[in-house]
Write a protein that holds these residues in place. Structure first.
Motif, PDB file in Angstrom:
ATOM      1  N   MET A 238      50.189  39.823  45.916  1.00  0.00           N
ATOM      2  CA  MET A 238      49.011  40.677  45.780  1.00  0.00           C
ATOM      3  C   MET A 238      47.835  39.727  45.577  1.00  0.00           C
ATOM      4  O   MET A 238      47.873  38.883  44.677  1.00  0.00           O
ATOM      5  N   VAL A 239      46.804  39.837  46.411  1.00  0.00           N
ATOM      6  CA  VAL A 239      45.696  38.887  46.404  1.00  0.00           C
ATOM      7  C   VAL A 239      44.385  39.622  46.171  1.00  0.00           C
ATOM      8  O   VAL A 239      44.145  40.673  46.762  1.00  0.00           O
ATOM      9  N   GLY A 240      43.547  39.070  45.312  1.00  0.00           N
ATOM     10  CA  GLY A 240      42.204  39.576  45.089  1.00  0.00           C
ATOM     11  C   GLY A 240      41.197  38.447  45.230  1.00  0.00           C
ATOM     12  O   GLY A 240      41.407  37.372  44.676  1.00  0.00           O
ATOM     13  N   LYS A 241      40.144  38.668  46.016  1.00  0.00           N
ATOM     14  CA  LYS A 241      39.123  37.636  46.230  1.00  0.00           C
ATOM     15  C   LYS A 241      37.743  38.219  45.965  1.00  0.00           C
ATOM     16  O   LYS A 241      37.487  39.388  46.226  1.00  0.00           O
ATOM     17  N   LEU A 242      36.860  37.374  45.459  1.00  0.00           N
ATOM     18  CA  LEU A 242      35.485  37.760  45.171  1.00  0.00           C
ATOM     19  C   LEU A 242      34.583  36.598  45.565  1.00  0.00           C
ATOM     20  O   LEU A 242      34.860  35.455  45.198  1.00  0.00           O
TER      21      LEU A 242
END
Length: 170
Positions: free
Chosen positions: A58-62
């Motif tokens: 699960m990947v989250g980028k900002l």
């Protein structure tokens, strides 16, 4: 009444600043992305003839950018289940790997034929193990990376990046 005047004045100042910034294309943009990565070893089997899956992440980028600024920033976090089993069910060999990256990029040079940037990044990795099993190593990584592009024409360019890094294992 004093608080109401302050609220109205603050709102007017913020709206005027936002309007002028957007008119000059000088405002910070926030881009985010959330997705799932699934990587599978096809044809690989363990000693019990079960499929072996490499990982499900699960990947989250900002990302924070401003066209009028020479700086840009990003944040990336990923939770990966390193997995052995059928249909991504966990086993005693499964573990979770966490990776967080924080980086800043500074544009050093820009022209119609070339761009040169300098990126600094910090990465923290940790591996969680199942209860009553030996712990896995975790570490930190720092790097400084010059990147850039040379544009030969509208169709052809040469992009490059070289990383100078150091690793700390815990």
């Amino acid at each position: 009444m004093k608080y109401l005047k302050g609220l109205i004045l603050s709102t007017i100042i913020v709206l005027l600043t936002a309007t002028v910034s957007q008119a000059n294309n000088d405002y910070w943009r926030i881009d985010s992305d959330i997705y799932v990565e699934v990587e599978e070893y096809r044809g690989q089997r363990d000693n019990l003839d079960n499929k072996v899956f490499d990982k499900a992440s699960m990947v989250g980028k900002l990302a924070l950018t401003n066209p009028a600024s020479l700086w840009s920033f990003y944040f990336d976090h990923r939770e990966s289940l390193r997995n052995y089993g059928r249909n991504f069910s966990t086993s005693r060999d499964s573990y979770i790997r966490n990776r967080t990256q924080i980086g800043a990029t500074r544009q050093l040079y820009k022209s119609h034929s070339a761009i040169l940037n300098l990126n600094g990044t910090y990465r923290k990795e940790s591996n969680d193990s199942a209860p009553n099993t030996p712990s896995r190593s975790s570490g930190s990584l720092y790097w400084l990376m010059p990147t850039g592009s040379f544009y030969f024409n509208k169709k052809w360019s040469f992009d490059f990046g070289m990383r100078f890094s150091t690793t700390v294992i815990f």
